[in-house]
Write an enzyme that holds these catalytic residues in place. Structure first.
Site, PDB file in Angstrom:
ATOM      1  N   CYS A 154       0.732  -1.213  -0.052  1.00 29.07           N
ATOM      2  CA  CYS A 154       0.005   0.023  -0.111  1.00 29.07           C
ATOM      3  C   CYS A 154       0.685   1.282  -0.108  1.00 29.07           C
ATOM      4  CB  CYS A 154      -0.979   0.030   1.244  1.00 29.07           C
ATOM      5  SG  CYS A 154      -2.334  -1.353   1.112  1.00 29.07           S
ATOM      6  N   HIS A 185      -2.318   8.195   6.081  1.00 25.41           N
ATOM      7  CA  HIS A 185      -2.807   6.974   5.710  1.00 25.41           C
ATOM      8  C   HIS A 185      -3.884   6.468   6.216  1.00 25.41           C
ATOM      9  CE1 HIS A 185      -1.743   2.982   4.072  1.00 25.41           C
ATOM     10  NE2 HIS A 185      -1.898   2.318   4.980  1.00 25.41           N
ATOM     11  N   GLU A 235      -0.640   5.543  13.974  1.00 29.38           N
ATOM     12  CA  GLU A 235      -0.369   6.422  13.397  1.00 29.38           C
ATOM     13  C   GLU A 235      -0.488   7.924  14.106  1.00 29.38           C
ATOM     14  OE1 GLU A 235      -0.904   8.706   8.558  1.00 29.38           O
ATOM     15  OE2 GLU A 235      -2.663   6.968   9.378  1.00 29.38           O
ATOM     16  N   LYS A 247      -9.136   8.481   2.599  1.00 30.34           N
ATOM     17  CA  LYS A 247      -9.666   7.385   2.586  1.00 30.34           C
ATOM     18  C   LYS A 247     -11.283   7.169   3.168  1.00 30.34           C
ATOM     19  CE  LYS A 247      -5.355   4.556   2.439  1.00 30.34           C
ATOM     20  NZ  LYS A 247      -4.471   5.933   2.688  1.00 30.34           N
ATOM     21  N   HIS A 278      -9.500   2.615   0.242  1.00 29.98           N
ATOM     22  CA  HIS A 278      -8.452   2.410   0.172  1.00 29.98           C
ATOM     23  C   HIS A 278      -7.865   1.945  -1.103  1.00 29.98           C
ATOM     24  CE1 HIS A 278      -4.223   1.431   1.102  1.00 29.98           C
ATOM     25  NE2 HIS A 278      -4.342   0.954   2.342  1.00 29.98           N
ATOM     26  N   PHE A 289       1.674  -3.436   3.878  1.00 35.38           N
ATOM     27  CA  PHE A 289       1.959  -4.690   4.591  1.00 35.38           C
ATOM     28  C   PHE A 289       3.405  -4.981   4.302  1.00 35.38           C
ATOM     29  CE2 PHE A 289      -2.361  -7.023   3.879  1.00 35.38           C
ATOM     30  CZ  PHE A 289      -2.719  -6.167   4.982  1.00 35.38           C
TER      31      PHE A 289
END
Length: 411
Positions: free
Chosen positions: A162, A302, A313, A334, A339, A398
């Site tokens: 991502c 994010h 975060e 998002k 996403h 990831f």
């Protein structure tokens, strides 16, 4: 080192099939999430997504070409064409060796792989398309754009889950800064709202299951969040060396000031609880830009709407920005786009640059009940007009891969 500026943007998103439609949708707080229509999700634990709507690939490609290539490539080509048009860039034979393409995808052509595997099983090996391999591989987005435009400089595809397209833009930034190219078309594309991907993420319990309320499903930092909403689209930009852009009278939207990279070195999908990797990548980007924390006005986070990730975060932002954290505007777009996985960083870098160019910050929608520990200014519900000299955007993936980009007004 050579300065790098942004001269063109092309966006395909769940909010619209152009940069203008996407930006207007964000400022209006419009939601791109709804029931899945690209396949029948009956029996799936997750039946919602942020799909691209009304996209017609024939507006950008010949019909015979469309069948050869996966949908993520269609999106990449459309966004790249838009970015080039908005930049006014003409790639001449003389310029071509100094123009590159760096476009990635987190997953790539999985829908095409699904379809060709079905043909193999149901009809036999002779029915597998000869275009299957080139039509599905991740680097074919950058390859086709190079072929279509005649760009003969660096041609690469970054794959970092991502954080893919943030890394793509960061790589392009470094190539220009260090003289490997003068101009690069950079970003990412993703189109994996397909049975296997949705089933896989659902099995991980990573996705929201708010199937009866899709418009309320993506809710970063809200105490009722239950996972992210998968989206699709493309975010592609044109980056140029400053003097090169100035000589041709290019429309300079913003300057790319810094790029940071880090790894959590912790877990295949979860971030470290203390936010170490996220904090280090933001600090690295600020150091690269030669900026202090108090110089930043806005963070496009994010902010995926996962219970664990959002909290980490926030911890990382507080760790880096200290007393300045409470003065920052921080939002997650998002909440509206879902996403976009490997395309998220490209879309969100472009959004951050537009925030700088227009002095406006998109909101975080659906933030009705923030957790006590999530106590920053997340720009809830409504967009905000404010001076944005410097914006920072985060992308985490990831495998613990993190990227951060810093963009600001040209001075």
């Amino acid at each position: 080192m050579r300065r790098v500026v942004l001269t063109g943007i092309g966006l395909i998103s769940p909010l619209g099939n152009s940069t203008e439609a996407t930006w207007e949708g964000l400022l209006a707080g419009r939601n791109g999430v709804g029931p899945i229509t690209s396949f029948d999700p009956e029996g799936y634990a997750v039946r919602i997504a942020a799909e691209v709507k009304g996209f017609n690939a024939t507006d950008w490609m010949e019909a015979k070409e469309i069948k050869k290539f996966d949908r993520f490539i269609h999106y990449a080509i459309a966004a790249a064409d838009m970015a080039l048009e908005s930049s006014g860039l003409e790639i001449t034979e003389e310029e071509a060796p100094r123009v590159g393409v760096v476009i990635g995808s987190g997953i790539g052509g999985l829908p095409l792989i699904e379809r060709q595997y079905d043909r193999l099983i149901t009809k036999g090996p002779r029915y597998v398309s000869p275009f299957f391999i080139p039509g599905a591989i991740i680097n074919m987005a950058s390859g086709l754009i190079s072929i279509r435009t005649g760009a003969k400089g660096p041609n690469a595809a970054t794959v970092c889950a991502c954080s893919t397209s943030a890394y793509s833009i960061g790589d392009a930034f470094l190539y220009i800064r260090h003289g490997y190219a003068d101009t690069i078309i950079a970003g990412g594309a993703e189109a994996v709202i397909n049975p296997l991907t949705v089933a896989g993420f659902a099995s991980m319990r990573a996705l929201s299951t708010r199937n009866d309320e899709p418009q309320r499903a993506s809710r970063p930092w809200d105490r009722d969040r239950d996972g992210f909403v998968i989206g699709e689209g493309a975010g592609i930009v044109v980056l140029e060396e400053f003097e090169h852009a100035k000589r041709r009278g290019a429309p300079i939207l913003a300057e790319l000031l810094g790029f940071g990279m880090s790894s959590d070195a912790y877990h295949i999908s979860a971030p470290a609880a203390d936010g170490d990797g996220a904090a280090r990548v933001m600090q690295s980007a600020l150091d690269d830009a030669g900026l202090n924390p108090e110089d930043v006005d806005y963070i496009n986070a994010h902010g995926t709407s996962t219970p664990y990730g959002d909290r980490v975060e926030t911890i990382a932002i507080k760790r880096v920005f200290g007393e300045s954290a409470s003065k920052l505007a921080v939002s997650s777009t998002k909440s509206m786009t879902g996403h976009l996985l490997g395309a998220a960083g490209g879309l969100e870098f472009a959004i951050s640059a537009l925030a700088v160019a227009h002095d406006a910050v998109p909101p975080t929608i659906n933030l009705d009940n923030p957790e006590p520990e999530n106590d920053l200014d997340y720009v809830p519900h409504q967009a905000r007009e404010m001076r944005v000299d410097v914006a920072l955007t985060n992308s985490f993936g990831f495998g613990g891969t993190n990227a951060c980009l810093v963009v600001g007004k040209l001075t």
